[in-house]
Design a protein around this motif. Structure first.
Motif, PDB file in Angstrom:
ATOM      1  N   ASN A   1      -8.900   5.854  -1.662  1.00  0.00           N
ATOM      2  CA  ASN A   1      -8.278   5.514  -2.772  1.00  0.00           C
ATOM      3  C   ASN A   1      -7.092   6.296  -3.072  1.00  0.00           C
ATOM      4  O   ASN A   1      -6.537   6.150  -4.110  1.00  0.00           O
ATOM      5  N   VAL A   2      -6.733   7.290  -2.230  1.00  0.00           N
ATOM      6  CA  VAL A   2      -5.777   8.202  -2.518  1.00  0.00           C
ATOM      7  C   VAL A   2      -4.484   7.538  -2.020  1.00  0.00           C
ATOM      8  O   VAL A   2      -3.292   7.376  -2.300  1.00  0.00           O
ATOM      9  N   LEU A   3      -4.763   7.005  -0.664  1.00  0.00           N
ATOM     10  CA  LEU A   3      -3.524   6.563   0.102  1.00  0.00           C
ATOM     11  C   LEU A   3      -3.997   4.958   0.613  1.00  0.00           C
ATOM     12  O   LEU A   3      -4.848   5.127   1.396  1.00  0.00           O
ATOM     13  N   VAL A   4      -3.384   4.036   0.173  1.00  0.00           N
ATOM     14  CA  VAL A   4      -3.751   2.735   0.298  1.00  0.00           C
ATOM     15  C   VAL A   4      -2.478   1.826   0.928  1.00  0.00           C
ATOM     16  O   VAL A   4      -1.439   1.978   0.553  1.00  0.00           O
ATOM     17  N   PRO A   5      -2.757   1.083   1.900  1.00  0.00           N
ATOM     18  CA  PRO A   5      -1.556   0.649   2.556  1.00  0.00           C
ATOM     19  C   PRO A   5      -1.049  -0.787   1.610  1.00  0.00           C
ATOM     20  O   PRO A   5      -1.997  -1.373   1.053  1.00  0.00           O
ATOM     21  N   LEU A   6       0.188  -0.929   1.655  1.00  0.00           N
ATOM     22  CA  LEU A   6       0.472  -1.957   0.768  1.00  0.00           C
ATOM     23  C   LEU A   6       1.168  -3.022   1.323  1.00  0.00           C
ATOM     24  O   LEU A   6       1.658  -4.106   0.717  1.00  0.00           O
ATOM     25  N   ASP A   7       1.205  -2.937   2.714  1.00  0.00           N
ATOM     26  CA  ASP A   7       1.677  -4.183   3.620  1.00  0.00           C
ATOM     27  C   ASP A   7       0.730  -5.287   3.270  1.00  0.00           C
ATOM     28  O   ASP A   7      -0.508  -4.936   3.007  1.00  0.00           O
TER      29      ASP A   7
ATOM     30  N   PRO B   1       3.832   2.935  -5.517  1.00  0.00           N
ATOM     31  CA  PRO B   1       4.556   2.692  -4.095  1.00  0.00           C
ATOM     32  C   PRO B   1       5.254   3.995  -3.483  1.00  0.00           C
ATOM     33  O   PRO B   1       5.968   4.449  -4.242  1.00  0.00           O
ATOM     34  N   ILE B   2       5.192   4.115  -2.186  1.00  0.00           N
ATOM     35  CA  ILE B   2       6.052   5.212  -1.563  1.00  0.00           C
ATOM     36  C   ILE B   2       6.170   4.476  -0.257  1.00  0.00           C
ATOM     37  O   ILE B   2       5.398   3.666   0.505  1.00  0.00           O
ATOM     38  N   THR B   3       7.276   4.907   0.384  1.00  0.00           N
ATOM     39  CA  THR B   3       7.872   4.469   1.891  1.00  0.00           C
ATOM     40  C   THR B   3       7.851   5.613   2.822  1.00  0.00           C
ATOM     41  O   THR B   3       9.110   6.136   2.494  1.00  0.00           O
ATOM     42  N   PRO B   4       6.975   5.786   3.474  1.00  0.00           N
ATOM     43  CA  PRO B   4       7.104   6.946   4.718  1.00  0.00           C
ATOM     44  C   PRO B   4       8.470   6.626   5.305  1.00  0.00           C
ATOM     45  O   PRO B   4       8.060   5.450   5.973  1.00  0.00           O
TER      46      PRO B   4
ATOM     47  N   GLY C   1       6.878   2.058   9.372  1.00  0.00           N
ATOM     48  CA  GLY C   1       7.602   0.957   8.791  1.00  0.00           C
ATOM     49  C   GLY C   1       6.965   0.104   7.781  1.00  0.00           C
ATOM     50  O   GLY C   1       6.936  -1.075   7.470  1.00  0.00           O
ATOM     51  N   VAL C   2       5.765   0.881   7.516  1.00  0.00           N
ATOM     52  CA  VAL C   2       4.836   0.194   6.358  1.00  0.00           C
ATOM     53  C   VAL C   2       4.767   0.942   5.117  1.00  0.00           C
ATOM     54  O   VAL C   2       4.440   2.123   4.963  1.00  0.00           O
TER      55      VAL C   2
ATOM     56  N   GLY D   1       8.943  16.539   4.070  1.00  0.00           N
ATOM     57  CA  GLY D   1       8.329  15.472   3.366  1.00  0.00           C
ATOM     58  C   GLY D   1       8.686  14.126   3.509  1.00  0.00           C
ATOM     59  O   GLY D   1       9.546  13.849   4.010  1.00  0.00           O
ATOM     60  N   GLY D   2       8.106  13.329   2.559  1.00  0.00           N
ATOM     61  CA  GLY D   2       8.476  11.989   2.868  1.00  0.00           C
ATOM     62  C   GLY D   2       7.771  11.072   3.751  1.00  0.00           C
ATOM     63  O   GLY D   2       8.529  10.142   4.346  1.00  0.00           O
ATOM     64  N   LYS D   3       7.055  11.761   4.659  1.00  0.00           N
ATOM     65  CA  LYS D   3       6.563  11.166   5.815  1.00  0.00           C
ATOM     66  C   LYS D   3       5.063  11.201   5.723  1.00  0.00           C
ATOM     67  O   LYS D   3       4.210  12.104   5.176  1.00  0.00           O
ATOM     68  N   LEU D   4       4.533  10.197   6.587  1.00  0.00           N
ATOM     69  CA  LEU D   4       3.091  10.088   6.756  1.00  0.00           C
ATOM     70  C   LEU D   4       2.663  10.683   8.277  1.00  0.00           C
ATOM     71  O   LEU D   4       3.214  10.013   9.193  1.00  0.00           O
ATOM     72  N   TYR D   5       2.001  11.631   8.513  1.00  0.00           N
ATOM     73  CA  TYR D   5       1.755  12.065   9.786  1.00  0.00           C
ATOM     74  C   TYR D   5       0.362  11.751  10.327  1.00  0.00           C
ATOM     75  O   TYR D   5      -0.550  11.689   9.335  1.00  0.00           O
ATOM     76  N   GLY D   6       0.348  11.432  11.458  1.00  0.00           N
ATOM     77  CA  GLY D   6      -1.051  11.200  12.085  1.00  0.00           C
ATOM     78  C   GLY D   6      -1.146   9.524  12.035  1.00  0.00           C
ATOM     79  O   GLY D   6      -0.245   8.802  11.932  1.00  0.00           O
ATOM     80  N   ARG D   7      -2.383   9.012  12.147  1.00  0.00           N
ATOM     81  CA  ARG D   7      -2.688   7.620  12.492  1.00  0.00           C
ATOM     82  C   ARG D   7      -3.546   7.110  11.291  1.00  0.00           C
ATOM     83  O   ARG D   7      -4.579   7.575  11.161  1.00  0.00           O
ATOM     84  N   TYR D   8      -3.103   6.135  10.398  1.00  0.00           N
ATOM     85  CA  TYR D   8      -3.993   5.651   9.439  1.00  0.00           C
ATOM     86  C   TYR D   8      -4.964   4.553  10.126  1.00  0.00           C
ATOM     87  O   TYR D   8      -4.606   4.128  11.017  1.00  0.00           O
ATOM     88  N   PRO D   9      -6.055   4.996   9.628  1.00  0.00           N
ATOM     89  CA  PRO D   9      -7.216   4.049  10.406  1.00  0.00           C
ATOM     90  C   PRO D   9      -7.188   2.397   9.984  1.00  0.00           C
ATOM     91  O   PRO D   9      -6.406   2.165   8.726  1.00  0.00           O
ATOM     92  N   GLN D  10      -7.841   1.677  10.861  1.00  0.00           N
ATOM     93  CA  GLN D  10      -7.821   0.156  10.469  1.00  0.00           C
ATOM     94  C   GLN D  10      -8.860   0.154   9.520  1.00  0.00           C
ATOM     95  O   GLN D  10      -9.930   0.722   9.736  1.00  0.00           O
TER      96      GLN D  10
END
Lengths: 579, 462
Positions: free
Chosen positions: B65-71, B97-100, B104-105, B395-404
């Motif tokens: 609930n901290v970081l949620v995909p918005l696509d 909304p944030i855009t790392p 591209g998501v 900053g302004g980036k998302l590092y690593g791989r967000y889980p499915q």
């Protein structure tokens, strides 16, 4: 499901550990003779060490002081004399038989504070002026605790109840209502000398614990929403209140599998099993309210059954035990409590923690085993007899004696104990208000542990050593100064008068006259404090240093000399450690 | 005051071994006492200032609930499990909304983190996806075969593991303390490298000098001493007592901490006692415990000239994240404290001209189950998302791989959404430690298992 890696004790692991512990008195196959149901180890031939009861007058006095440090909130000159005259066993008998000083049963208030319940600071103060503080903080319970600790005679019960409150933890971080926390702490005080199975049952059904660890209003799985039963109480009941995460030998040392790794007591399957048992219980119905399937928070009495929310399926419990499907809620709960209570870990798990809270952070495995053995069977075939456990623990040769030579023996006096003992040493009378405000700065606000893991864990190691010192987790540069500054306030601060915001307050009074009477002879003054507070272990160099400081105070100011000596002894690192 | 703790047995760090590596001295030269100050002559002392600030969020933050995909696809997966009836769902509209820049998501931050949204957009905040303790890079099959850290879902064990970066067995030191030990010769300072405003935890425990624990209010020093002869005699006697009975390890340990406190109080008390206009401006009006802790840290950073510190590791904490129920309300409260406090702290460092010298980062016990639990909460899980803040951060980036976000899916260790981490705590810490000045050799002692993971530097700093 997932194949567990190190689950459950194996016969080989048990055999290895026990054979080692008992000096190979048993053949490996005998390990299975360990009777799970009675908990009695049929091959337990642990020899009780030769008693080291002191024989000299000084030795007897020192042991009496040590007994009082372990079984009360601190010695006073009168109590030392009493113990010397009747002896250890009789004193413990007295304490076990002592009528209980119970907390006030504070009246229930709604879980959400009404807008009308505020703190009215106008004078004169009345019993209801500070409604918010007195009902929606733990203030009144905390000050009663400290008042009882200083003055009520059921000292051992209070010590054991406080020890239990640090094992089966609930905390003011979530339980902010005085009456709720009082109901919970009353359970532990009421059952301090009772049977541990009753403790487990009443704690499990306490709505306060139900609130704290989310068993209250926990419901069976919901296939539509995917919501699963809450695992919080199941997990912490096993990890913290009864058996811990690894299988233990009867002496409290972890068992090891063939690869030398510890053996887990439970896996996710068992957690889920217990979590499913702990479904369908709701808060007690408040008087005059209509019972609901999901009752709102109310903390008087025990949680109530709501079978419609209970998971009736079979459940995985400990050591392969499976609760069959379709049990009544009461039977399901009793079954689960049994599974926990009968686990061989409980004896050594509880024994070690109680020893750590009352005697020493580093009990020998043999000491743990002697106490665990009595937990398993009190001599009359009863498992879980806390009175027998506490008596054994305190009368054990490892607890008794005039002086302990082992440099790893002892424990840091925890802040609650430190604050009270200093007051009792001065024959204090107290309403508890001042004292309750002292321990927060030392890292131990009463009944407000930072988490269910208590203020400190049982396996904290003293920095730079290999010695277990749980209370040292609270000793840091800030708290160390706070301890000494409390002593400064007690000794050199203004008189602690009644708090004007507390109806009926009487303040805290201490009596310097017994010490001041010796001010003309600094050596005698220091020796008296050495006897009462350090059971005669103050070194010659330390005595000299204190005497020099006392002598630097004008001989015409006897109280100042007494206070100087008291400040130095109680602030000393030698006194911080109880041994 | 919270604390986590060292445990008996296990892997001690061998000071001789690491000193031999870092200084090139022979075993013979190191025989005898280990005097780091004299060894500093062989190591060059740093000339710049760097500070790491660890913010430990106790209880296990629900990163879901901290970081949620918005696509559309990502939020669709989220809402399939955390919809309106779940008790823990966040709507698309309320997410910030944030855009790392590097993915591209679009994503959304929890609604109570607006200050962090602004910092992210300004490039001063980086997000790390799905970080956790690992014994090695781990797949679902690995987990099923038992390759996992000890006691994965236990608070005490996981707090100890995140703070020590040791996944198997026990450790009596934390990586913050070990990093301080490694940097001590090059820091060349007498002031402790490690300071905690939240009690002493495993993270700050090393084998060198003890950490400084500071209060967030009140004075720091022994009270009740004046200039009279009797007062001085009493002071002298206390000092004597603090030096006696060293043969008893417990007494010595109690005494050492007291003596350290007394020795530092003359320096530390004036620093903590007042608040400069700069810091008052940055922290004005914030009263939460985390704000007070960060303010105390800021005071020490501000007083760097007085303390002479060149390298500092700070520890602060915020508890209450064990959201087995009532998660939505709890997060509103706690994030509502954390977000402005972090912004105030960053603003303070910027006002001091030191923003690029101070890097702040979060740690937590674990993440939480994606599938909710009864009562509007979630249970203990594994990988979770974290943040790094500071002037030096890419900053302004998302590092690593967000889980499915699929329960029982390829990223789930079990079936309730307990994500197998794809970035290890070692990689996370090593990136911070490198920026702090740790050499490749230092990293071997600070993060013993680092070599199992790649890359060893996640790239969010410098």
């Amino acid at each position: 499901m997932i194949a567990p890696l190190h689950k459950r004790r194996t016969a080989f692991a048990i055999a290895t550990a026990i054979a080692t512990a008992l000096g190979a008195a048993c053949a490996p196959g005998d390990a299975l003779a360990l009777e799970r149901h009675s908990g009695v180890a049929t091959h337990d031939r642990v020899a009780t060490p030769v008693s080291r009861t002191p024989r000299t007058a000084e030795g007897i006095e020192a042991d009496a002081v040590r007994l009082l440090e372990q079984s009360t909130w601190g010695p006073s000159a009168a109590l030392v004399a009493h113990v010397r005259s009747i002896g250890t066993a009789a004193f413990l008998d007295e304490q076990f038989a002592m009528p209980q000083t119970r907390y006030t049963a504070f009246a229930p208030w709604p879980a959400t504070r009404p807008d009308t319940c505020i703190d009215d600071r106008s004078l004169p103060v009345t019993p209801t002026s500070y409604c918010a503080r007195d009902n929606y903080t733990l203030f009144p319970l905390q000050r009663e605790f400290f008042r009882n600790a200083v003055m009520a005679p059921d000292q051992l019960r209070q010590r054991v109840a406080f020890a239990l409150s640090q094992i089966l933890v609930t905390s003011g971080t979530e339980i902010n209502q005085a009456y709720a926390m009082q109901r919970y702490q009353q359970i532990l005080a009421d059952l301090a000398f009772d049977n541990f199975r009753n403790v487990l049952t009443r704690v499990t059904l306490s709505p306060v614990m139900g609130n704290y660890l989310d068993m209250a209003n926990n419901v069976k799985p919901n296939a539509r929403t995917g919501v699963q039963p809450n695992e919080n109480y199941a997990r912490e009941l096993l990890q913290l209140f009864s058996i811990g995460t690894v299988e233990l030998a009867p002496d409290g040392t972890p068992l090891a599998d063939g690869a030398g790794k510890p053996v887990a007591t439970y896996d996710q399957d068992e957690i889920e099993g217990f979590a499913h048992v702990f479904t369908g219980w709701t808060y007690p119905t408040a008087p005059g309210a209509a019972p609901r399937t999901i009752n709102p928070r109310y903390f008087d009495g025990a949680m109530e059954e709501r079978p419609v929310d209970h998971d009736p399926a079979a459940k995985t419990l400990l050591d392969g035990r499976v609760a069959p499907a379709g049990l009544s809620m009461g039977a399901d709960l009793a079954n689960a409590i049994d599974s926990v209570f009968m686990h061989p870990n409980v004896g050594p798990f509880l024994a070690k923690r109680l020893i750590q809270k009352l005697v020493t952070g580093n009990p020998s495995p043999a000491y743990v085993r002697r106490v665990a053995t009595v937990f398993n069977d009190n001599g009359a075939g009863v498992r879980g007899d806390l009175k027998a456990v506490v008596r054994t623990l305190l009368q054990d040769p490892e607890a008794r004696g005039a002086v302990k030579a082992d440099p790893g023996y002892g424990r840091l006096r925890e802040p609650v104990q430190f604050v009270i003992a200093a007051a009792r040493a001065l024959d204090a009378a107290s309403d508890g208000v001042f004292l309750r405000a002292q321990t927060g700065a030392m890292g131990q606000p009463l009944f407000v542990a930072p988490s269910v893991f208590n203020y400190y864990p049982p396996d904290y190691v003293v920095p730079g050593t290999h010695i277990l010192g749980p209370e040292f987790a609270l000793q840091n540069t800030t708290t160390a100064l706070a301890r000494i500054n409390y002593v400064n306030t007690l000794a050199f601060g203004a008189a602690i008068g009644p708090d004007p915001t507390v109806y009926g307050a009487t303040g805290t009074q201490v009596d310097w006259s017994p010490l001041a009477a010796l001010a003309g002879d600094p050596n005698a003054l220091v020796a008296k404090l050495d006897t009462l507070l350090l059971h005669g272990t103050l070194s010659a160099a330390a005595q000299q240093a204190i005497v020099a400081a006392v002598s630097a105070v004008s001989a015409n100011d006897a109280p100042a000399r007494a206070k100087t000596a008291f400040y130095l002894v109680v602030s000393s690192p030698q006194y911080q450690v109880e041994r | 005051m919270v604390s986590t703790f060292g445990r008996p047995g296990g892997t001690d760090i061998d000071r001789r071994r690491f000193l031999r590596r870092t200084t090139g001295l022979s075993a013979a030269a190191l025989a005898g006492s280990l005097d780091l100050v004299s060894l500093a002559a062989h190591a060059s002392v740093v000339s710049d200032y760097r500070a790491l600030v660890c913010v430990f969020l106790f209880g296990g933050v629900d990163g879901n609930n901290v970081l949620v995909p918005l696509d559309a696809g990502g939020y669709g997966q989220y809402a399939a499990v955390r919809g309106a009836s779940s008790g823990v769902g966040l709507t698309q509209a309320e997410l910030l909304p944030i855009t790392p820049a590097n993915v591209g998501v679009p994503f959304g931050l929890h609604p109570s983190l607006p200050e962090l949204q602004a910092l992210f957009s300004a490039g001063r905040l980086a997000l790390l996806a799905n970080v956790g303790m690992l014994t090695q890079p781990t797949t679902k099959a690995d987990y099923a075969a038992g390759n996992r850290p000890d006691n994965l879902y236990s608070h005490s064990d996981q707090q100890a593991q995140w703070q020590s970066a040791i996944a198997e067995g026990v450790s009596r030191s934390g990586w913050g303390g070990r990093l301080a030990d490694a940097m001590a010769p090059r820091a060349g300072q007498t002031f402790p490298i490690v300071t905690s405003a939240a009690g002493v935890t495993l993270f700050v425990t090393g084998t060198g000098s003890g950490p400084l624990a500071i209060p967030t209010s009140g004075s720091f020093g022994l009270a009740g001493f004046g200039s009279g002869a009797a007062s001085k005699a009493r002071r002298a006697a206390l000092a004597t007592l603090l030096g006696l009975d060293r043969d008893n390890a417990l007494v010595a340990a109690a005494a050492d901490i007291t003596r350290q406190a007394d020795a530092l109080s003359a320096t530390v008390n004036p620093i903590l006692a007042s608040t400069s206009p700069t810091l008052a401006g940055a922290f004005g009006g914030l009263t939460s415990s985390i704000a007070k802790e960060l303010l105390a840290v800021a005071k020490l950073i501000e007083a760097q000239a007085a303390t002479g510190a060149k390298r500092q590791v700070f520890f602060v904490s915020l508890g209450g994240f064990d959201t087995h129920n009532n998660e939505l309300a709890t997060h509103r409260t706690l994030f509502g404290q954390l977000s402005p406090a972090l912004k105030a702290f960053h603003d303070a460092t910027a006002a001091l001209g030191m923003a690029d010298k101070v890097t702040t980062f979060t740690l937590s016990d674990f993440g939480r189950t994606f599938q909710p639990a009864a009562g509007g909460g979630s249970d203990h899980a594994w990988g979770s998302h974290h943040l790094v803040m500071g002037g030096a951060v890419n900053g302004g980036k998302l590092y690593g791989r967000y889980p499915q976000l699929v329960p029982g899916g390829p990223d789930d260790a079990e079936k309730e959404g307990r994500w197998i981490p794809t970035t290890s705590v070692e990689q996370y810490g090593a990136t911070l430690a490198r920026w702090f000045g740790a050499s490749a050799e230092d990293l071997l002692t600070v993060f013993p298992n680092l070599a199992r993971f790649s890359p060893g530097d996640l790239g969010f700093l410098g």
